[in-house]
Design a protein around this motif. Structure first.
Motif, PDB file in Angstrom:
ATOM      1  N   LYS A   2     -31.674   2.717  -8.775  1.00 32.18           N
ATOM      2  CA  LYS A   2     -32.541   1.975  -7.876  1.00 32.18           C
ATOM      3  C   LYS A   2     -34.007   2.201  -8.242  1.00 32.18           C
ATOM      4  O   LYS A   2     -34.370   3.250  -8.778  1.00 32.18           O
ATOM      5  N   GLN A   3     -34.838   1.202  -7.927  1.00 30.86           N
ATOM      6  CA  GLN A   3     -36.252   1.310  -8.286  1.00 30.86           C
ATOM      7  C   GLN A   3     -36.907   2.524  -7.651  1.00 30.86           C
ATOM      8  O   GLN A   3     -37.716   3.208  -8.288  1.00 30.86           O
ATOM      9  N   GLN A   4     -36.571   2.796  -6.408  1.00 26.00           N
ATOM     10  CA  GLN A   4     -37.178   3.929  -5.711  1.00 26.00           C
ATOM     11  C   GLN A   4     -36.883   5.248  -6.433  1.00 26.00           C
ATOM     12  O   GLN A   4     -37.761   6.092  -6.602  1.00 26.00           O
ATOM     13  N   ASP A   5     -35.635   5.421  -6.884  1.00 28.02           N
ATOM     14  CA  ASP A   5     -35.262   6.631  -7.623  1.00 28.02           C
ATOM     15  C   ASP A   5     -35.952   6.663  -8.989  1.00 28.02           C
ATOM     16  O   ASP A   5     -36.373   7.723  -9.463  1.00 28.02           O
ATOM     17  N   PHE A   6     -36.057   5.491  -9.605  1.00 28.71           N
ATOM     18  CA  PHE A   6     -36.720   5.371 -10.909  1.00 28.71           C
ATOM     19  C   PHE A   6     -38.183   5.803 -10.807  1.00 28.71           C
ATOM     20  O   PHE A   6     -38.678   6.577 -11.637  1.00 28.71           O
ATOM     21  N   GLU A   7     -38.872   5.319  -9.795  1.00 27.93           N
ATOM     22  CA  GLU A   7     -40.276   5.673  -9.602  1.00 27.93           C
ATOM     23  C   GLU A   7     -40.442   7.158  -9.280  1.00 27.93           C
ATOM     24  O   GLU A   7     -41.353   7.813  -9.791  1.00 27.93           O
ATOM     25  N   ARG A   8     -39.555   7.669  -8.440  1.00 31.12           N
ATOM     26  CA  ARG A   8     -39.647   9.076  -8.048  1.00 31.12           C
ATOM     27  C   ARG A   8     -39.462   9.995  -9.260  1.00 31.12           C
ATOM     28  O   ARG A   8     -40.120  11.022  -9.377  1.00 31.12           O
ATOM     29  N   ARG A   9     -38.575   9.594 -10.177  1.00 35.82           N
ATOM     30  CA  ARG A   9     -38.278  10.435 -11.335  1.00 35.82           C
ATOM     31  C   ARG A   9     -39.432  10.457 -12.348  1.00 35.82           C
ATOM     32  O   ARG A   9     -39.720  11.493 -12.944  1.00 35.82           O
ATOM     33  N   ALA A  52     -39.729  -1.425 -20.643  1.00 37.50           N
ATOM     34  CA  ALA A  52     -38.592  -2.244 -21.079  1.00 37.50           C
ATOM     35  C   ALA A  52     -37.438  -2.148 -20.086  1.00 37.50           C
ATOM     36  O   ALA A  52     -36.792  -3.152 -19.761  1.00 37.50           O
ATOM     37  N   LEU A  53     -37.184  -0.949 -19.585  1.00 37.51           N
ATOM     38  CA  LEU A  53     -36.112  -0.764 -18.606  1.00 37.51           C
ATOM     39  C   LEU A  53     -36.426  -1.494 -17.298  1.00 37.51           C
ATOM     40  O   LEU A  53     -35.541  -2.118 -16.694  1.00 37.51           O
ATOM     41  N   ALA A  54     -37.688  -1.412 -16.861  1.00 38.24           N
ATOM     42  CA  ALA A  54     -38.085  -2.068 -15.608  1.00 38.24           C
ATOM     43  C   ALA A  54     -37.909  -3.576 -15.698  1.00 38.24           C
ATOM     44  O   ALA A  54     -37.478  -4.229 -14.744  1.00 38.24           O
ATOM     45  N   ARG A  55     -38.246  -4.142 -16.852  1.00 37.88           N
ATOM     46  CA  ARG A  55     -38.068  -5.575 -17.044  1.00 37.88           C
ATOM     47  C   ARG A  55     -36.588  -5.939 -17.102  1.00 37.88           C
ATOM     48  O   ARG A  55     -36.154  -6.933 -16.520  1.00 37.88           O
ATOM     49  N   SER A  60     -39.558  -4.630  -9.344  1.00 38.62           N
ATOM     50  CA  SER A  60     -40.605  -5.443  -8.732  1.00 38.62           C
ATOM     51  C   SER A  60     -41.717  -5.778  -9.720  1.00 38.62           C
ATOM     52  O   SER A  60     -41.980  -5.028 -10.672  1.00 38.62           O
ATOM     53  N   ARG A  61     -42.376  -6.903  -9.468  1.00 35.22           N
ATOM     54  CA  ARG A  61     -43.476  -7.340 -10.332  1.00 35.22           C
ATOM     55  C   ARG A  61     -44.622  -6.329 -10.323  1.00 35.22           C
ATOM     56  O   ARG A  61     -45.259  -6.089 -11.344  1.00 35.22           O
ATOM     57  N   PHE A  62     -44.855  -5.710  -9.170  1.00 33.61           N
ATOM     58  CA  PHE A  62     -45.928  -4.725  -9.070  1.00 33.61           C
ATOM     59  C   PHE A  62     -45.680  -3.567 -10.040  1.00 33.61           C
ATOM     60  O   PHE A  62     -46.593  -3.113 -10.742  1.00 33.61           O
ATOM     61  N   LEU A  63     -44.433  -3.080 -10.090  1.00 31.61           N
ATOM     62  CA  LEU A  63     -44.123  -1.952 -10.967  1.00 31.61           C
ATOM     63  C   LEU A  63     -44.230  -2.349 -12.427  1.00 31.61           C
ATOM     64  O   LEU A  63     -44.816  -1.610 -13.241  1.00 31.61           O
ATOM     65  N   THR A  64     -43.685  -3.504 -12.802  1.00 33.18           N
ATOM     66  CA  THR A  64     -43.738  -3.910 -14.207  1.00 33.18           C
ATOM     67  C   THR A  64     -45.171  -4.163 -14.666  1.00 33.18           C
ATOM     68  O   THR A  64     -45.534  -3.830 -15.805  1.00 33.18           O
TER      69      THR A  64
END
Length: 327
Positions: A2-9, A52-55, A60-64
């Protein structure tokens, strides 16, 4: 993941990369130590992989966008690219400016409607009932415009103290940029200021345009405005777009503070205004050297106007789509 876990890591790594990048890009840069340089290279490569992974995972567009900016910053720092003024200018108009218009299409169309819709509606009202014009525009202003576009005049447009077209070129630049900047700056009033300025400019243009039809000055008025209108009117709408971008950052800052959101939005808005300045210079050149000329018949000016409108539309729809890091 999940994006939230991705950002936290990985957030700590991204913050560290940004800190190191700022260290070498600030006004008085501090060189990285050997250990910091090695760390920077590792973080840069990891961030490119994260982008690349986020895309791929359609985060979300904000993160990419954030990861894309970090990657570009890291690339610039790593290879120490020195981009000259003309290269930056070329990149702005060949890539960034049209890309940003497509990116901010919602604000652009809101601004365009705020300019054109009042013009159309008020123009129709004046055309059907001429006295409606004076509910918004005073008689002295109307008389001045009538004198500027009176068919027997040798020079169409503003009265000239000098017959020198270059003097009028400077006058038009000043006038156009003043309108554009006011429209942009109005965005700081939560976007309302930009909308109000667009609205009243639309009323002015639509009302006077209809009045010229009513009194029979169609050829002189429309042959004058049709040429430079493609650049000038579009630039004013883009000024409104840039102002609305700022206003929305104040209204809806998201997870950022209003100050941080405004700073982020201003990075886009300033580039838009640079593009607006270029368009207004082109509009002023056309207005001074082409629109005011009486050497060519009206139908020639109309056909040239069709070509200029086509160029503007094609520019914003197609230019800059193959740039590195584009949409």
């Amino acid at each position: 993941m999940k994006q939230q876990d991705f950002e936290r890591r990985y957030q700590a790594q991204w913050d560290r990369l940004q800190t190191l990048a700022k260290q070498v890009t600030k006004v008085f840069p501090k060189p990285l130590s050997t250990e910091e340089a090695e760390e920077f290279i590792t973080l840069y490569r990891q961030t490119c992989n994260h982008l690349a992974l986020a895309r791929q995972r359609q985060y979300s567009r904000f993160l990419t966008e954030h990861l894309n900016q970090l990657s570009l910053l890291g690339h610039q720092c790593l290879y120490r690219q020195r981009i000259g003024f003309w290269s930056k200018l070329g990149r702005l108009f060949l890539y960034e400016f049209p890309q940003l218009i497509r990116q901010e299409w919602r604000f652009f169309w809101i601004a365009t409607l705020a300019l054109y819709l009042p013009a159309i509606l008020f123009g129709l009202a004046v055309w059907m009932s001429p006295d409606v014009l004076y509910s918004f525009i005073d008689r002295e202003t109307v008389v001045n415009f009538e004198s500027m576009y009176e068919p027997s005049r040798k020079i169409i447009g503003f009265e000239r103290d000098s017959a020198d077209d270059f003097a009028m070129f400077g006058h038009y630049i000043k006038n156009n940029i003043t309108v554009g900047f006011r429209t942009f700056a109005g965005g700081l009033l939560a976007g309302i200021g930009s909308l109000i300025i667009l609205f009243f400019n639309g009323l002015l243009f639509g009302g006077l345009g209809a009045h010229m039809i009513n009194i029979g000055y169609v050829e002189t008025f429309y042959s004058f405005v049709c040429g430079h209108g493609s650049f000038e009117l579009t630039a004013i709408a883009i000024s409104g777009c840039a102002g609305l971008k700022l206003g929305w950052a104040l209204i809806s800052p998201g997870n950022l503070s209003r100050k941080a959101a405004l700073m982020k939005a201003s990075q886009v808005s300033i580039k838009l205004i640079y593009g607006v300045f270029g368009m207004l210079v082109i509009a002023a050149f056309i207005e001074a050297f082409w629109s005011s000329s009486t050497l060519f018949p009206a139908y020639t000016k109309y056909w040239v106007a069709v070509g200029l409108w086509t160029i503007v539309i094609c520019y914003f729809l197609g230019v800059g789509r193959r740039s590195h890091g584009s949409e």
